[in-house]
Design a protein around this motif. Sequence first.
Motif, PDB file in Angstrom:
ATOM      1  N   GLY A  21       0.801  -1.225   0.000  1.00  0.00           N
ATOM      2  CA  GLY A  21       0.000   0.000   0.000  1.00  0.00           C
ATOM      3  C   GLY A  21       0.830   1.268   0.000  1.00  0.00           C
ATOM      4  N   GLN A  22       1.917   1.290   0.757  1.00  0.00           N
ATOM      5  CA  GLN A  22       2.735   2.490   0.882  1.00  0.00           C
ATOM      6  C   GLN A  22       3.729   2.648  -0.276  1.00  0.00           C
ATOM      7  N   ALA A  23       3.989   1.581  -0.997  1.00  0.00           N
ATOM      8  CA  ALA A  23       4.901   1.675  -2.139  1.00  0.00           C
ATOM      9  C   ALA A  23       4.234   2.469  -3.264  1.00  0.00           C
ATOM     10  N   SER A  24       5.021   3.280  -3.950  1.00  0.00           N
ATOM     11  CA  SER A  24       4.483   4.069  -5.057  1.00  0.00           C
ATOM     12  C   SER A  24       5.299   3.826  -6.320  1.00  0.00           C
ATOM     13  N   ILE A  25       4.708   4.160  -7.432  1.00  0.00           N
ATOM     14  CA  ILE A  25       5.432   4.042  -8.697  1.00  0.00           C
ATOM     15  C   ILE A  25       6.644   4.968  -8.684  1.00  0.00           C
ATOM     16  N   GLY A  26       6.502   6.119  -8.032  1.00  0.00           N
ATOM     17  CA  GLY A  26       7.632   7.037  -7.907  1.00  0.00           C
ATOM     18  C   GLY A  26       8.788   6.405  -7.147  1.00  0.00           C
ATOM     19  N   ASP A  27       8.462   5.658  -6.084  1.00  0.00           N
ATOM     20  CA  ASP A  27       9.513   4.952  -5.335  1.00  0.00           C
ATOM     21  C   ASP A  27      10.236   3.961  -6.234  1.00  0.00           C
ATOM     22  N   ILE A  28       9.462   3.236  -7.024  1.00  0.00           N
ATOM     23  CA  ILE A  28      10.037   2.200  -7.887  1.00  0.00           C
ATOM     24  C   ILE A  28      10.913   2.814  -8.977  1.00  0.00           C
ATOM     25  N   THR A  29      10.422   3.884  -9.608  1.00  0.00           N
ATOM     26  CA  THR A  29      11.207   4.496 -10.678  1.00  0.00           C
ATOM     27  C   THR A  29      12.492   5.116 -10.128  1.00  0.00           C
ATOM     28  N   LYS A  30      12.432   5.616  -8.913  1.00  0.00           N
ATOM     29  CA  LYS A  30      13.629   6.204  -8.307  1.00  0.00           C
ATOM     30  C   LYS A  30      14.700   5.147  -8.083  1.00  0.00           C
ATOM     31  N   VAL A  31      14.294   3.992  -7.522  1.00  0.00           N
ATOM     32  CA  VAL A  31      15.249   2.920  -7.266  1.00  0.00           C
ATOM     33  C   VAL A  31      15.754   2.328  -8.577  1.00  0.00           C
ATOM     34  N   ALA A  32      14.853   2.205  -9.554  1.00  0.00           N
ATOM     35  CA  ALA A  32      15.237   1.634 -10.854  1.00  0.00           C
ATOM     36  C   ALA A  32      16.004   2.616 -11.730  1.00  0.00           C
ATOM     37  N   ARG A  33      15.960   3.898 -11.372  1.00  0.00           N
ATOM     38  CA  ARG A  33      16.620   4.951 -12.138  1.00  0.00           C
ATOM     39  C   ARG A  33      16.055   5.053 -13.560  1.00  0.00           C
ATOM     40  N   VAL A  34      14.718   5.057 -13.609  1.00  0.00           N
ATOM     41  CA  VAL A  34      14.019   5.288 -14.873  1.00  0.00           C
ATOM     42  C   VAL A  34      12.948   6.339 -14.614  1.00  0.00           C
ATOM     43  N   ASN A  35      12.424   6.933 -15.672  1.00  0.00           N
ATOM     44  CA  ASN A  35      11.346   7.902 -15.480  1.00  0.00           C
ATOM     45  C   ASN A  35       9.985   7.198 -15.579  1.00  0.00           C
ATOM     46  N   ARG A  36       8.941   7.924 -15.254  1.00  0.00           N
ATOM     47  CA  ARG A  36       7.604   7.336 -15.250  1.00  0.00           C
ATOM     48  C   ARG A  36       7.187   6.862 -16.632  1.00  0.00           C
ATOM     49  N   ALA A  37       7.553   7.602 -17.649  1.00  0.00           N
ATOM     50  CA  ALA A  37       7.186   7.210 -19.009  1.00  0.00           C
ATOM     51  C   ALA A  37       7.768   5.835 -19.344  1.00  0.00           C
ATOM     52  N   THR A  38       9.000   5.606 -18.921  1.00  0.00           N
ATOM     53  CA  THR A  38       9.628   4.303 -19.155  1.00  0.00           C
ATOM     54  C   THR A  38       8.905   3.213 -18.376  1.00  0.00           C
TER      55      THR A  38
END
Length: 215
Positions: free
Chosen positions: A42-59
């Motif tokens: 629940g607390q995880a966000s797509i922003g958190d994931i993209t930050k760790v993965a070092r990609v942008n939201r579009a990717t």
Amino acid sequence: MPSSPADESTGALKSVREEQRLMTWRRIVKAARRVFEEHGYGQASIGDITKVARVNRATFYLHFANKAAVFNEVYAEVREQQSSHYWAMLDEGLTAGTKDALRSVLDRALAWWEEQAALLPAIHEAMASDLEVASRWKDQLDQLAGELHGYLGQFPEEERDARRLRVQLMVMQLDQLCFRAIVQKVFVIDRDVLLDVVCDLWVDSLQFSRESGTS
């Protein structure tokens, strides 16, 4: 007709692009698992994931429609690691039909849950809050239970659905118990005692012999 240099160049370029796409996909899934382990579902966000993965939201959205989609891939990898040996092992133990064989299977099942302890809270949270994840889990459970060929083959065809469902329910019970005991530590029980109790529950439910080495 032999390929022209232009055709070969185009094919090589497509191959490189596909490899890059796959590498990015894997990086996102790996990053997602880390985020889900640290923050839950629940607390995880797509922003958190993209930050760790070092990609942008579009990717991210080129590869996954939403958070549930990437979580399903994380969970699928976990299940794949489990199913590669667990269900074959379970089928072997069930087919043997003895308490000793069953206890050995359950011992290794508990070890698997212990290895996945960091992700278990997110798994339970996701299944409780997201129908897409819950449906995917049920599909996987049905598919895996369908691999119990040796065990189910011992019964008349008209009994097999009920036998399969009984095993599925016992697996679901084991999943809940592992979550409470291994992750939440609500039950502080010696591992061997826990294993003995779980084994007895399976023996009673599946009507196994309690004698060692006999069926």
